[in-house]
Design an enzyme around this catalytic site. Sequence first.
Site, PDB file in Angstrom:
ATOM      1  N   ASP A  12      44.151  37.208  39.341  1.00  0.00           N
ATOM      2  CA  ASP A  12      44.173  36.874  38.082  1.00  0.00           C
ATOM      3  C   ASP A  12      45.542  36.979  37.621  1.00  0.00           C
ATOM      4  OD1 ASP A  12      43.585  35.709  35.474  1.00  0.00           O
ATOM      5  OD2 ASP A  12      41.893  36.853  35.099  1.00  0.00           O
ATOM      6  N   ASP A 106      44.885  29.797  36.130  1.00  0.00           N
ATOM      7  CA  ASP A 106      45.531  31.257  36.623  1.00  0.00           C
ATOM      8  C   ASP A 106      44.631  32.306  37.214  1.00  0.00           C
ATOM      9  OD1 ASP A 106      43.580  31.644  34.477  1.00  0.00           O
ATOM     10  OD2 ASP A 106      45.134  32.364  33.132  1.00  0.00           O
ATOM     11  N   GLU A 107      43.447  31.515  37.878  1.00  0.00           N
ATOM     12  CA  GLU A 107      42.622  32.435  38.610  1.00  0.00           C
ATOM     13  C   GLU A 107      42.244  31.840  39.852  1.00  0.00           C
ATOM     14  OE1 GLU A 107      38.306  34.394  36.900  1.00  0.00           O
ATOM     15  OE2 GLU A 107      39.231  32.428  35.969  1.00  0.00           O
TER      16      GLU A 107
END
Length: 386
Positions: A12, A106-107
């Site tokens: 993350d 973003d993960e």
Amino acid sequence: MNAPQRYIAHFDLDSFFVSVEVMNDPSLKGKAVIVGGSRERGVVTSCSYEARKFGVRSAMPMHQAMKLCPHAIVVRGTRGEYSRYSRWVTEIIAAKAPLFEKASIDEFYLDLTGMDKYFDPYKWTIELRQEIIDSTGLPISFGLATNKMIAKIATDEAKPNGYIFIRPGMEKQFLAPLPVNKFPGVGEHTFQVLKEMGLHTIRDISETPAALLEKKLGKYGPELWRKSQGIHEGIVNPYHEAKSISTENTFEENSADVAFLLQELVRMTEKVAYELRQDEKLTGCIAVKIRYPDFETTSRQTTIDYTLRDDELIPVAIDLFHKLYRKGKPVRLLGVRLSELTNHPVQGSLFEDAGKKNQLYKAIDDVKSKFGKTALQKARTVNKGK
């Protein structure tokens, strides 16, 4: 024969939008930064850890955030940069990971099962994290565990810019002291019910009979009990198999009428954009396809800033059409495809007018869902001749 030990890593990017803004303006480093709309309206898209200390959170109304942290620096956001950095990190992971899922902009989840025959999964994951940091400059945290749920919770515990390995057999022990709302999906209502039951930690849930949890929480009760034991079977969905959304139309009569073709193109782009929003996705790539009567087929695509909005997709589709179309030649088939799909609940809310614009799209989509996809159309898509 025993199944191989599962190893799942969850990566993350920490305060992703803020981190990108700091990369582009180093003077923001170490300061209370909020990415979002103006101070008067809009919502917080992201905020730095310095702002979080004052109680600022993502999705909070901006006026509330400014009351909590009046000295915060508000940044409007540069969406193109977020798309660029997200793709950069994706490319680094894709080059190294045997199997990964891009859960959002973003993960990422990585399935490293079977790698322990050749590498130490923990050491390998640390090295990959360092490569991402060295290449992009972005802070990133990870949790490594035997399933997706534990890995994600471990990442949250590792932040900011850290990492944790929950070794096989240690899942229940890791979860035990954590508050019950550390579980993804435990919202305010469930949190209050558990509180009223006297259940404050995950250990409390694990020691409560599943039948009692079911009585209080319905079907979610036994599921929560299983989670409290560290059990989770969710699989990593391969990124390269991510679906695209597309539509195409073979005309009853071939047409060289550019006005008609553009009308159809806009209608189809609206259609796929509606489906995109129903799936709660963003797209990072759009393609247009043209087939002529002799079955010659040509297509062209372009990457775009992640979006879910018609008014951002339609001009790109029209531009691609003009670059593709051989003037004067009749068209047999026209198609539009959206790909590079990803999830992110706030990425579409970065600009001043985004709040109202998103409300407008929601209202339009609600009408389409109730009365059919053709219930509301842009003026250009309505055939005025009929």
